[in-house]
Motif scaffolding. Structure first.
Motif, PDB file in Angstrom:
ATOM      1  N   PHE A 175       0.809  -1.220   0.000  1.00 20.10           N
ATOM      2  CA  PHE A 175       0.000   0.000   0.000  1.00 20.10           C
ATOM      3  C   PHE A 175       0.847   1.277   0.000  1.00 20.10           C
ATOM      4  CE2 PHE A 175      -3.088  -3.135   1.688  1.00 20.10           C
ATOM      5  CZ  PHE A 175      -4.039  -3.007   0.686  1.00 20.10           C
ATOM      6  N   PRO A 176       1.980   1.347   0.727  1.00 22.79           N
ATOM      7  CA  PRO A 176       2.851   2.518   0.542  1.00 22.79           C
ATOM      8  C   PRO A 176       3.367   2.646  -0.883  1.00 22.79           C
ATOM      9  CG  PRO A 176       3.392   1.410   2.598  1.00 22.79           C
ATOM     10  CD  PRO A 176       2.427   0.519   1.878  1.00 22.79           C
ATOM     11  N   ALA A 177       3.711   1.497  -1.509  1.00 22.62           N
ATOM     12  CA  ALA A 177       4.160   1.545  -2.909  1.00 22.62           C
ATOM     13  C   ALA A 177       3.049   2.024  -3.826  1.00 22.62           C
ATOM     14  CB  ALA A 177       4.658   0.175  -3.341  1.00 22.62           C
ATOM     15  N   LEU A 178       1.820   1.596  -3.558  1.00 20.93           N
ATOM     16  CA  LEU A 178       0.697   2.021  -4.379  1.00 20.93           C
ATOM     17  C   LEU A 178       0.472   3.529  -4.260  1.00 20.93           C
ATOM     18  CD1 LEU A 178      -1.568   1.113  -6.241  1.00 20.93           C
ATOM     19  CD2 LEU A 178      -2.984   0.696  -4.227  1.00 20.93           C
ATOM     20  N   LEU A 179       0.577   4.057  -3.050  1.00 19.93           N
ATOM     21  CA  LEU A 179       0.449   5.507  -2.868  1.00 19.93           C
ATOM     22  C   LEU A 179       1.564   6.257  -3.597  1.00 19.93           C
ATOM     23  CD1 LEU A 179      -0.500   5.694   0.934  1.00 19.93           C
ATOM     24  CD2 LEU A 179      -2.004   6.033  -1.043  1.00 19.93           C
ATOM     25  N   LEU A 180       2.761   5.688  -3.575  1.00 21.35           N
ATOM     26  CA  LEU A 180       3.872   6.308  -4.296  1.00 21.35           C
ATOM     27  C   LEU A 180       3.631   6.275  -5.794  1.00 21.35           C
ATOM     28  CD1 LEU A 180       6.515   7.662  -3.483  1.00 21.35           C
ATOM     29  CD2 LEU A 180       7.675   5.476  -3.809  1.00 21.35           C
ATOM     30  N   PHE A 181       3.073   5.169  -6.290  1.00 24.54           N
ATOM     31  CA  PHE A 181       2.699   5.073  -7.693  1.00 24.54           C
ATOM     32  C   PHE A 181       1.732   6.193  -8.076  1.00 24.54           C
ATOM     33  CE2 PHE A 181       3.685   0.353  -8.246  1.00 24.54           C
ATOM     34  CZ  PHE A 181       4.679   0.609  -9.161  1.00 24.54           C
ATOM     35  N   VAL A 182       0.720   6.373  -7.252  1.00 27.89           N
ATOM     36  CA  VAL A 182      -0.298   7.392  -7.536  1.00 27.89           C
ATOM     37  C   VAL A 182       0.331   8.779  -7.537  1.00 27.89           C
ATOM     38  CG1 VAL A 182      -2.422   8.449  -6.690  1.00 27.89           C
ATOM     39  CG2 VAL A 182      -2.167   5.961  -6.628  1.00 27.89           C
ATOM     40  N   PHE A 183       1.266   9.036  -6.602  1.00 30.40           N
ATOM     41  CA  PHE A 183       1.944  10.334  -6.567  1.00 30.40           C
ATOM     42  C   PHE A 183       2.752  10.551  -7.841  1.00 30.40           C
ATOM     43  CE2 PHE A 183       6.011  12.482  -5.724  1.00 30.40           C
ATOM     44  CZ  PHE A 183       5.544  13.750  -5.430  1.00 30.40           C
ATOM     45  N   PHE A 184       3.517   9.525  -8.271  1.00 33.49           N
ATOM     46  CA  PHE A 184       4.289   9.630  -9.507  1.00 33.49           C
ATOM     47  C   PHE A 184       3.368   9.957 -10.679  1.00 33.49           C
ATOM     48  CE2 PHE A 184       7.849   6.595  -7.930  1.00 33.49           C
ATOM     49  CZ  PHE A 184       8.432   7.646  -7.256  1.00 33.49           C
TER      50      PHE A 184
END
Length: 335
Positions: A175-184
Protein backbone atom coordinates in the motif's frame (compact mmCIF):
# COMPACT_ATOMS: atom_id res chain seq x y z
CA UNK A 1 -9.49 -32.95 0.31
CA UNK A 2 -10.38 -31.38 -3.04
CA UNK A 3 -8.33 -32.66 -5.95
CA UNK A 4 -5.46 -30.35 -6.87
CA UNK A 5 -4.96 -31.87 -10.33
CA UNK A 6 -6.89 -29.14 -12.25
CA UNK A 7 -5.07 -26.47 -10.26
CA UNK A 8 -1.76 -28.12 -11.15
CA UNK A 9 -2.64 -28.11 -14.84
CA UNK A 10 -3.58 -24.41 -14.73
CA UNK A 11 -0.38 -23.67 -12.85
CA UNK A 12 1.68 -25.55 -15.45
CA UNK A 13 0.06 -23.65 -18.34
CA UNK A 14 0.50 -20.29 -16.57
CA UNK A 15 4.15 -21.00 -15.76
CA UNK A 16 4.86 -21.99 -19.37
CA UNK A 17 3.21 -18.85 -20.75
CA UNK A 18 5.05 -16.61 -18.27
CA UNK A 19 8.43 -18.12 -19.12
CA UNK A 20 7.87 -18.06 -22.89
CA UNK A 21 6.46 -14.50 -23.07
CA UNK A 22 9.10 -12.96 -20.83
CA UNK A 23 11.95 -14.84 -22.51
CA UNK A 24 10.92 -13.43 -25.90
CA UNK A 25 10.61 -9.89 -24.52
CA UNK A 26 13.96 -10.24 -22.71
CA UNK A 27 15.62 -11.28 -25.97
CA UNK A 28 14.11 -8.31 -27.78
CA UNK A 29 15.20 -5.88 -25.05
CA UNK A 30 18.73 -7.35 -25.07
CA UNK A 31 18.98 -6.61 -28.78
CA UNK A 32 17.70 -3.08 -28.19
CA UNK A 33 20.27 -2.51 -25.43
CA UNK A 34 22.99 -3.70 -27.81
CA UNK A 35 21.79 -1.14 -30.38
CA UNK A 36 20.86 1.84 -28.18
CA UNK A 37 22.58 1.31 -24.82
CA UNK A 38 19.63 2.84 -22.95
CA UNK A 39 19.53 2.83 -19.14
CA UNK A 40 15.73 2.59 -18.98
CA UNK A 41 15.88 -0.54 -21.14
CA UNK A 42 17.95 -2.20 -18.42
CA UNK A 43 15.00 -1.82 -16.05
CA UNK A 44 12.67 -3.33 -18.65
CA UNK A 45 15.09 -6.23 -19.05
CA UNK A 46 15.23 -6.71 -15.28
CA UNK A 47 11.42 -6.87 -15.20
CA UNK A 48 11.43 -9.59 -17.85
CA UNK A 49 14.11 -11.53 -15.95
CA UNK A 50 12.21 -11.26 -12.66
CA UNK A 51 8.98 -12.44 -14.27
CA UNK A 52 10.80 -15.30 -16.00
CA UNK A 53 12.27 -16.42 -12.67
CA UNK A 54 8.79 -16.29 -11.17
CA UNK A 55 7.55 -18.60 -13.90
CA UNK A 56 10.44 -20.96 -13.24
CA UNK A 57 9.75 -20.83 -9.48
CA UNK A 58 6.06 -21.68 -9.76
CA UNK A 59 6.82 -24.45 -12.25
CA UNK A 60 8.54 -26.21 -9.35
CA UNK A 61 5.16 -26.39 -7.61
CA UNK A 62 3.49 -28.17 -10.53
CA UNK A 63 4.95 -31.60 -9.71
CA UNK A 64 3.70 -31.39 -6.15
CA UNK A 65 0.22 -30.34 -7.25
CA UNK A 66 -0.02 -33.20 -9.75
CA UNK A 67 1.47 -35.86 -7.47
CA UNK A 68 -0.39 -38.10 -5.06
CA UNK A 69 -1.61 -36.40 -1.83
CA UNK A 70 -0.11 -39.33 0.08
CA UNK A 71 3.39 -38.12 -0.84
CA UNK A 72 3.50 -34.37 -0.11
CA UNK A 73 6.63 -32.25 -0.36
CA UNK A 74 8.60 -31.85 2.85
CA UNK A 75 7.95 -28.62 4.72
CA UNK A 76 11.53 -27.35 4.39
CA UNK A 77 11.55 -27.85 0.62
CA UNK A 78 8.10 -26.28 0.29
CA UNK A 79 9.19 -23.27 2.37
CA UNK A 80 12.23 -22.75 0.13
CA UNK A 81 10.11 -23.02 -2.99
CA UNK A 82 7.59 -20.46 -1.76
CA UNK A 83 10.44 -18.18 -0.61
CA UNK A 84 11.83 -18.18 -4.16
CA UNK A 85 8.33 -17.54 -5.57
CA UNK A 86 7.83 -14.62 -3.16
CA UNK A 87 11.29 -13.21 -3.91
CA UNK A 88 10.69 -13.28 -7.67
CA UNK A 89 7.25 -11.69 -7.27
CA UNK A 90 8.74 -8.99 -5.02
CA UNK A 91 11.48 -8.33 -7.60
CA UNK A 92 8.84 -7.95 -10.32
CA UNK A 93 6.77 -5.51 -8.27
CA UNK A 94 9.82 -3.50 -7.19
CA UNK A 95 11.04 -3.31 -10.79
CA UNK A 96 7.68 -1.93 -11.89
CA UNK A 97 8.07 0.69 -9.19
CA UNK A 98 11.62 1.43 -10.37
CA UNK A 99 10.41 1.85 -13.96
CA UNK A 100 7.73 4.27 -12.78
CA UNK A 101 10.33 6.29 -10.84
CA UNK A 102 12.67 6.28 -13.87
CA UNK A 103 9.94 7.71 -16.11
CA UNK A 104 9.01 10.21 -13.40
CA UNK A 105 12.62 11.36 -13.14
CA UNK A 106 12.92 11.68 -16.93
CA UNK A 107 9.93 14.05 -16.99
CA UNK A 108 10.70 15.87 -13.74
CA UNK A 109 14.39 16.49 -14.49
CA UNK A 110 14.80 16.13 -18.28
CA UNK A 111 18.08 18.07 -18.45
CA UNK A 112 19.74 16.26 -15.55
CA UNK A 113 18.25 12.83 -16.16
CA UNK A 114 21.27 11.29 -17.89
CA UNK A 115 23.58 12.73 -15.25
CA UNK A 116 21.52 11.25 -12.43
CA UNK A 117 20.49 7.94 -13.98
CA UNK A 118 23.78 6.68 -15.41
CA UNK A 119 24.90 3.09 -15.77
CA UNK A 120 26.46 2.91 -12.31
CA UNK A 121 23.32 4.21 -10.58
CA UNK A 122 21.09 1.88 -12.60
CA UNK A 123 23.27 -1.11 -11.72
CA UNK A 124 23.22 -0.17 -8.03
CA UNK A 125 19.42 0.18 -8.12
CA UNK A 126 19.00 -3.25 -9.71
CA UNK A 127 21.43 -4.89 -7.28
CA UNK A 128 19.72 -3.29 -4.29
CA UNK A 129 16.34 -4.29 -5.67
CA UNK A 130 17.29 -7.98 -5.81
CA UNK A 131 18.80 -7.82 -2.33
CA UNK A 132 15.58 -6.40 -0.89
CA UNK A 133 13.50 -8.91 -2.85
CA UNK A 134 15.33 -11.91 -1.40
CA UNK A 135 15.19 -10.42 2.07
CA UNK A 136 11.42 -10.19 1.67
CA UNK A 137 11.05 -13.67 0.24
CA UNK A 138 13.15 -15.40 2.90
CA UNK A 139 11.88 -13.29 5.81
CA UNK A 140 9.50 -16.01 7.11
CA UNK A 141 12.43 -18.42 7.49
CA UNK A 142 13.89 -16.13 10.16
CA UNK A 143 10.64 -14.96 11.74
CA UNK A 144 8.69 -17.89 13.25
CA UNK A 145 5.41 -15.95 13.58
CA UNK A 146 5.25 -15.75 9.78
CA UNK A 147 5.29 -19.57 9.49
CA UNK A 148 2.43 -22.02 9.86
CA UNK A 149 2.72 -24.20 12.96
CA UNK A 150 1.39 -27.26 11.15
CA UNK A 151 2.04 -28.37 7.58
CA UNK A 152 -0.13 -30.53 5.36
CA UNK A 153 0.62 -30.92 1.67
CA UNK A 154 0.37 -30.21 -1.13
CA UNK A 155 2.86 -27.35 -1.15
CA UNK A 156 1.24 -23.91 -1.41
CA UNK A 157 1.74 -20.39 -0.12
CA UNK A 158 -0.48 -20.66 2.95
CA UNK A 159 0.61 -24.22 3.66
CA UNK A 160 3.88 -22.81 5.01
CA UNK A 161 3.33 -19.02 5.38
CA UNK A 162 0.90 -17.50 7.89
CA UNK A 163 -1.48 -14.75 6.72
CA UNK A 164 0.36 -12.41 9.12
CA UNK A 165 3.14 -12.39 6.53
CA UNK A 166 0.67 -11.08 3.93
CA UNK A 167 -0.58 -8.47 6.40
CA UNK A 168 2.98 -7.25 6.99
CA UNK A 169 3.77 -7.10 3.27
CA UNK A 170 0.56 -5.18 2.61
CA UNK A 171 1.04 -2.55 5.32
CA UNK A 172 4.80 -2.10 4.95
CA UNK A 173 5.25 -2.65 1.23
CA UNK A 174 2.23 -2.88 -1.07
CA UNK A 175 0.00 0.00 0.00
CA UNK A 176 2.85 2.52 0.54
CA UNK A 177 4.16 1.55 -2.91
CA UNK A 178 0.70 2.02 -4.38
CA UNK A 179 0.45 5.51 -2.87
CA UNK A 180 3.87 6.31 -4.30
CA UNK A 181 2.70 5.07 -7.69
CA UNK A 182 -0.30 7.39 -7.54
CA UNK A 183 1.94 10.33 -6.57
CA UNK A 184 4.29 9.63 -9.51
CA UNK A 185 1.38 9.40 -11.90
CA UNK A 186 -0.37 12.58 -10.73
CA UNK A 187 2.84 14.62 -10.81
CA UNK A 188 3.80 13.25 -14.25
CA UNK A 189 0.35 14.06 -15.58
CA UNK A 190 0.62 17.59 -14.19
CA UNK A 191 4.05 18.14 -15.79
CA UNK A 192 2.96 16.70 -19.13
CA UNK A 193 -0.11 18.95 -19.13
CA UNK A 194 2.06 21.99 -18.41
CA UNK A 195 4.38 21.06 -21.30
CA UNK A 196 1.39 20.73 -23.59
CA UNK A 197 0.09 24.14 -22.60
CA UNK A 198 3.51 25.70 -23.15
CA UNK A 199 3.77 24.23 -26.64
CA UNK A 200 0.29 25.38 -27.62
CA UNK A 201 1.08 28.87 -26.33
CA UNK A 202 4.39 29.01 -28.24
CA UNK A 203 2.73 27.75 -31.41
CA UNK A 204 0.11 30.45 -31.07
CA UNK A 205 2.63 33.25 -30.60
CA UNK A 206 5.10 31.95 -33.17
CA UNK A 207 7.89 31.53 -30.65
CA UNK A 208 8.73 28.05 -31.96
CA UNK A 209 10.53 29.67 -34.88
CA UNK A 210 13.44 30.50 -32.57
CA UNK A 211 16.32 28.32 -31.42
CA UNK A 212 14.49 27.05 -28.35
CA UNK A 213 12.91 23.62 -28.73
CA UNK A 214 10.03 22.87 -26.36
CA UNK A 215 9.66 19.61 -24.52
CA UNK A 216 8.33 16.66 -26.49
CA UNK A 217 4.77 16.30 -25.31
CA UNK A 218 4.07 12.95 -27.05
CA UNK A 219 6.99 11.42 -25.18
CA UNK A 220 5.71 12.83 -21.89
CA UNK A 221 2.20 11.50 -22.37
CA UNK A 222 3.58 8.16 -23.55
CA UNK A 223 5.48 7.85 -20.27
CA UNK A 224 2.36 8.82 -18.32
CA UNK A 225 0.27 6.22 -20.14
CA UNK A 226 2.90 3.51 -19.61
CA UNK A 227 3.01 4.21 -15.88
CA UNK A 228 -0.79 4.26 -15.72
CA UNK A 229 -1.05 0.85 -17.38
CA UNK A 230 1.62 -0.62 -15.10
CA UNK A 231 -0.13 0.80 -12.02
CA UNK A 232 -3.48 -0.57 -13.15
CA UNK A 233 -2.09 -4.02 -13.91
CA UNK A 234 -0.15 -4.13 -10.65
CA UNK A 235 -3.14 -2.99 -8.59
CA UNK A 236 -5.79 -5.22 -10.16
CA UNK A 237 -3.56 -8.28 -9.98
CA UNK A 238 -2.35 -8.15 -6.37
CA UNK A 239 -4.91 -6.09 -4.43
CA UNK A 240 -7.59 -8.86 -4.16
CA UNK A 241 -5.05 -11.36 -2.82
CA UNK A 242 -3.58 -9.00 -0.24
CA UNK A 243 -6.91 -7.61 0.98
CA UNK A 244 -8.37 -11.11 1.33
CA UNK A 245 -5.24 -12.15 3.22
CA UNK A 246 -5.78 -9.26 5.65
CA UNK A 247 -9.40 -10.36 6.10
CA UNK A 248 -8.18 -13.87 6.90
CA UNK A 249 -5.93 -12.48 9.64
CA UNK A 250 -8.77 -10.41 11.12
CA UNK A 251 -11.30 -13.24 10.89
CA UNK A 252 -9.73 -16.47 12.06
CA UNK A 253 -13.07 -18.29 11.72
CA UNK A 254 -13.23 -17.41 8.02
CA UNK A 255 -11.80 -20.19 5.87
CA UNK A 256 -10.59 -18.25 2.84
CA UNK A 257 -7.45 -20.27 2.12
CA UNK A 258 -8.98 -22.10 -0.84
CA UNK A 259 -10.05 -18.84 -2.51
CA UNK A 260 -6.69 -17.24 -1.73
CA UNK A 261 -4.56 -20.08 -3.08
CA UNK A 262 -6.63 -21.34 -6.01
CA UNK A 263 -7.86 -18.04 -7.45
CA UNK A 264 -6.45 -14.82 -6.01
CA UNK A 265 -2.84 -15.99 -5.79
CA UNK A 266 -3.02 -17.08 -9.44
CA UNK A 267 -4.42 -13.64 -10.30
CA UNK A 268 -1.43 -11.98 -8.67
CA UNK A 269 1.05 -14.29 -10.35
CA UNK A 270 -0.71 -13.58 -13.64
CA UNK A 271 0.66 -10.03 -13.45
CA UNK A 272 3.98 -11.49 -14.61
CA UNK A 273 2.23 -12.55 -17.81
CA UNK A 274 0.62 -9.14 -18.30
CA UNK A 275 3.91 -7.23 -18.02
CA UNK A 276 5.52 -8.59 -21.22
CA UNK A 277 2.22 -8.24 -23.09
CA UNK A 278 2.04 -4.58 -22.03
CA UNK A 279 5.53 -3.88 -23.32
CA UNK A 280 5.06 -5.96 -26.46
CA UNK A 281 2.00 -3.91 -27.40
CA UNK A 282 2.49 -0.50 -25.80
CA UNK A 283 6.21 0.28 -26.08
CA UNK A 284 6.93 1.05 -29.72
CA UNK A 285 10.63 0.18 -29.76
CA UNK A 286 10.02 -3.21 -28.14
CA UNK A 287 7.13 -3.87 -30.52
CA UNK A 288 9.29 -3.02 -33.53
CA UNK A 289 12.10 -5.25 -32.31
CA UNK A 290 9.67 -8.14 -31.84
CA UNK A 291 8.41 -7.52 -35.36
CA UNK A 292 11.94 -7.68 -36.73
CA UNK A 293 12.56 -10.90 -34.82
CA UNK A 294 9.37 -12.34 -36.31
CA UNK A 295 10.53 -11.42 -39.80
CA UNK A 296 13.87 -13.13 -39.20
CA UNK A 297 12.11 -16.27 -37.97
CA UNK A 298 9.84 -16.26 -41.03
CA UNK A 299 12.82 -15.74 -43.28
CA UNK A 300 14.71 -18.61 -41.70
CA UNK A 301 11.63 -20.87 -41.85
CA UNK A 302 11.07 -19.98 -45.50
CA UNK A 303 14.67 -20.84 -46.33
CA UNK A 304 14.39 -24.13 -44.48
CA UNK A 305 11.17 -25.07 -46.30
CA UNK A 306 12.73 -24.09 -49.62
CA UNK A 307 15.67 -26.40 -49.02
CA UNK A 308 13.38 -29.16 -47.80
CA UNK A 309 11.08 -28.99 -50.85
CA UNK A 310 14.05 -28.72 -53.18
CA UNK A 311 15.52 -31.90 -51.69
CA UNK A 312 12.23 -33.82 -51.87
CA UNK A 313 10.82 -32.58 -55.15
CA UNK A 314 13.84 -31.88 -57.31
CA UNK A 315 14.04 -28.88 -59.65
CA UNK A 316 10.26 -28.70 -60.19
CA UNK A 317 9.60 -28.85 -56.43
CA UNK A 318 12.24 -26.19 -55.91
CA UNK A 319 10.66 -23.84 -58.46
CA UNK A 320 7.18 -24.43 -57.06
CA UNK A 321 8.33 -23.86 -53.53
CA UNK A 322 10.20 -20.72 -54.53
CA UNK A 323 7.14 -19.30 -56.22
CA UNK A 324 4.97 -20.16 -53.23
CA UNK A 325 7.34 -18.68 -50.66
CA UNK A 326 7.92 -15.57 -52.77
CA UNK A 327 4.25 -14.73 -52.41
CA UNK A 328 4.57 -14.34 -48.64
CA UNK A 329 4.15 -10.67 -47.78
CA UNK A 330 5.10 -8.89 -44.59
CA UNK A 331 2.73 -6.09 -43.55
CA UNK A 332 4.31 -2.98 -42.16
CA UNK A 333 4.18 -2.45 -38.40
CA UNK A 334 1.76 0.21 -37.24
CA UNK A 335 3.08 2.94 -35.03
Amino acid sequence: MESSFPFGVILAILASLIIAANAVVAMAVLLLIHKNDGVSLCFTLNLAVADTLLGVAISGLVTDQLSSPARPTQKTLCTLRMAFVTSSAAASVLTVMLIAFDRYLAIKQPLRYFQIMNGLVAGACIAGLWLVSYLIGFLPLGVPIFQQTTYQGPCSFFAVFHPRFVLTLSCVGFFPALLLFVFFYCDMLKIASMHSQQIRKMEHTGAMAGAYRPPRTPSDFKAVCTVAILIGSFTLSWTPFLITGIVQVACQECHLYLVLERYLWLLGVGNSLLNPLIYAYWQKEVRQQLYQMTLEVKKGLSSFLLLLFARDGGPEGSMGSSCHIATISHPQLDD
